[in-house]
Design an enzyme around this catalytic site. Sequence first.
Site, PDB file in Angstrom:
ATOM      1  N   TYR A  40       0.819  -1.140   0.110  1.00 19.22           N
ATOM      2  CA  TYR A  40       0.007  -0.080   0.043  1.00 19.22           C
ATOM      3  C   TYR A  40       0.753   1.169  -0.028  1.00 19.22           C
ATOM      4  CZ  TYR A  40       0.905   1.068   5.039  1.00 19.22           C
ATOM      5  OH  TYR A  40       1.196   1.162   6.318  1.00 19.22           O
ATOM      6  N   ARG A  59       8.008   4.244  -4.766  1.00 19.71           N
ATOM      7  CA  ARG A  59       8.176   3.175  -3.669  1.00 19.71           C
ATOM      8  C   ARG A  59       6.961   1.752  -3.844  1.00 19.71           C
ATOM      9  NH1 ARG A  59       7.459   5.333   2.174  1.00 19.71           N
ATOM     10  NH2 ARG A  59       5.033   5.724   1.447  1.00 19.71           N
ATOM     11  N   HIS A 109      -1.126 -21.062   0.158  1.00 24.05           N
ATOM     12  CA  HIS A 109       0.104 -20.019   0.075  1.00 24.05           C
ATOM     13  C   HIS A 109       0.908 -19.869  -1.022  1.00 24.05           C
ATOM     14  CE1 HIS A 109      -0.919 -21.457   4.039  1.00 24.05           C
ATOM     15  NE2 HIS A 109      -0.155 -20.578   4.773  1.00 24.05           N
ATOM     16  N   LYS A 154       6.534  -1.725   1.928  1.00 24.78           N
ATOM     17  CA  LYS A 154       5.206  -1.060   2.464  1.00 24.78           C
ATOM     18  C   LYS A 154       3.946  -2.309   2.375  1.00 24.78           C
ATOM     19  CE  LYS A 154       3.155   3.402   3.187  1.00 24.78           C
ATOM     20  NZ  LYS A 154       3.163   3.371   4.628  1.00 24.78           N
ATOM     21  N   GLU A 186      12.783   2.903  13.732  1.00 30.42           N
ATOM     22  CA  GLU A 186      11.661   3.842  13.095  1.00 30.42           C
ATOM     23  C   GLU A 186      10.545   3.779  14.114  1.00 30.42           C
ATOM     24  OE1 GLU A 186      10.160   2.696   9.631  1.00 30.42           O
ATOM     25  OE2 GLU A 186      10.032   0.702   9.942  1.00 30.42           O
ATOM     26  N   LEU A 210      10.974   1.347   6.757  1.00 32.02           N
ATOM     27  CA  LEU A 210      10.528   1.999   5.440  1.00 32.02           C
ATOM     28  C   LEU A 210      10.970   3.238   5.031  1.00 32.02           C
ATOM     29  CD1 LEU A 210       7.898   1.365   3.851  1.00 32.02           C
ATOM     30  CD2 LEU A 210       6.747   3.364   5.034  1.00 32.02           C
TER      31      LEU A 210
HETATM   32  N1  PDD Z   1       2.829   4.970   7.390  1.00 32.51           N
HETATM   33  N2  PDD Z   1       7.518   3.639   8.791  1.00 32.51           N
HETATM   34  C1  PDD Z   1       6.527   3.034   8.752  1.00 32.51           C
HETATM   35  C2  PDD Z   1       6.507   1.575   9.483  1.00 32.51           C
HETATM   36  C3  PDD Z   1       5.206   3.541   8.415  1.00 32.51           C
HETATM   37  O1  PDD Z   1       4.111   2.702   8.289  1.00 32.51           O
HETATM   38  C4  PDD Z   1       5.419   4.843   7.764  1.00 32.51           C
HETATM   39  C5  PDD Z   1       3.979   5.799   7.322  1.00 32.51           C
HETATM   40  C6  PDD Z   1       6.413   5.771   7.723  1.00 32.51           C
HETATM   41  C7  PDD Z   1       6.550   6.904   7.107  1.00 32.51           C
HETATM   42  O2  PDD Z   1       6.611   7.007   5.700  1.00 32.51           O
HETATM   43  P1  PDD Z   1       5.909   8.289   4.979  1.00 32.51           P
HETATM   44  O3  PDD Z   1       6.733   9.308   5.232  1.00 32.51           O
HETATM   45  O4  PDD Z   1       6.227   7.683   3.398  1.00 32.51           O
HETATM   46  O5  PDD Z   1       4.413   8.201   5.137  1.00 32.51           O
HETATM   47  C8  PDD Z   1       7.696   5.072   8.233  1.00 32.51           C
HETATM   48  C9  PDD Z   1       1.797   5.514   6.863  1.00 32.51           C
HETATM   49  C10 PDD Z   1       1.300   6.838   6.829  1.00 32.51           C
HETATM   50  C11 PDD Z   1       0.302   4.378   7.174  1.00 32.51           C
HETATM   51  O6  PDD Z   1       0.580   3.318   7.602  1.00 32.51           O
HETATM   52  O7  PDD Z   1      -0.852   4.931   7.467  1.00 32.51           O
END
Ligand code: PDD
Length: 294
Positions: A40, A59, A109, A154, A186, A210
């Site tokens: 996603y 990405r 699977h 992601k 993170e 990520l």
């Molecule tokens: N999540 N790390 C993780 C595990 C994340 O799920 C996210 C963002 C980020 C930051 O990435 P970005 O700057 O590209 O939004 C880092 C989104 C916002 C979500 O799951 O809703």
Amino acid sequence: MPPLCPMQSATCYLNGEFLPLAAAKVSVLDRGFIFGDGVYEVIPVYGRKAFRLNHHLQRLQNSLDAIRIDNPLSNQEWQQIIDTLIEQNEGDEQSIYLHVTRGVAQRDHAFPAYTPATVFLMSNPLLAPEPTTVALGIKAVTLPDIRWLNCHIKAISLLPNILFRQQAIDSGSDEAILIRDGMATEGAASNLFIVKDGVIITPPKGSQLLPGITRDLIVELAQQHQLNCEEREITEQQLFDADEIWISSSTKEVVPVLELNQQTVGGGQPGPVWKQIYLLYQAMKQELRNGQHK
Ligand code: PDD
């Protein structure tokens, strides 16, 4: 029955069709539902324009490649769908959720042969907090990072991340900062920055986190404005010794962490380096609203 949430009337996109969210239906055999087999993106929209769309689409491509799903659409097609979705939903500031799964198949699977991917997009309101609210900061707790070693993908399978976030909330905090092998990686849904002696530090990209689009933008902004910024490991000790801690994401932007494991960070006030980056980020958003760049 609880009342339908108001978002149900919002327009979404599912497999070639724009329709109300309440009318969008996916088979229970969808591999996203059965296995969490998909990826996603979350793309912020300012002034009805998708922010850093090319970065998000790149990405997405990387995530699809990593889990071996053919990209079902060209970048131009993605762009058209996103533009229509923005147009058909209320609000100048939106958050586009984009989701691709391996499609519908008998539960097995192993990958199914010749199954079209499921493509779903929806728009949610994007409520950027007021500057005074952001400056109040958030509280965080450290938790062991028990995830797999493909955190650069992601993936929609977010079980560890939701458990981290809930554990943080249950302990009276807002976000979890994850520790793996003594290093801070993170947040549950955000990237991590610290500032020490005026130097901005964020962990390097790799399989443990990520590659956040907001993270990359912050690094770019720091470099453009001659702020000292280093991409290197942050030990747990360095995290606790930091002058400033921030988290970043597309929906939260860049937020100071003012309490970590119930200890005050930076005297409980947002730091001067955060303030600089926050203002630069707001200026970028304004330029996008004014149509100056993507
Ligand atoms: N999540 N790390 C993780 C595990 C994340 O799920 C996210 C963002 C980020 C930051 O990435 P970005 O700057 O590209 O939004 C880092 C989104 C916002 C979500 O799951 O809703």
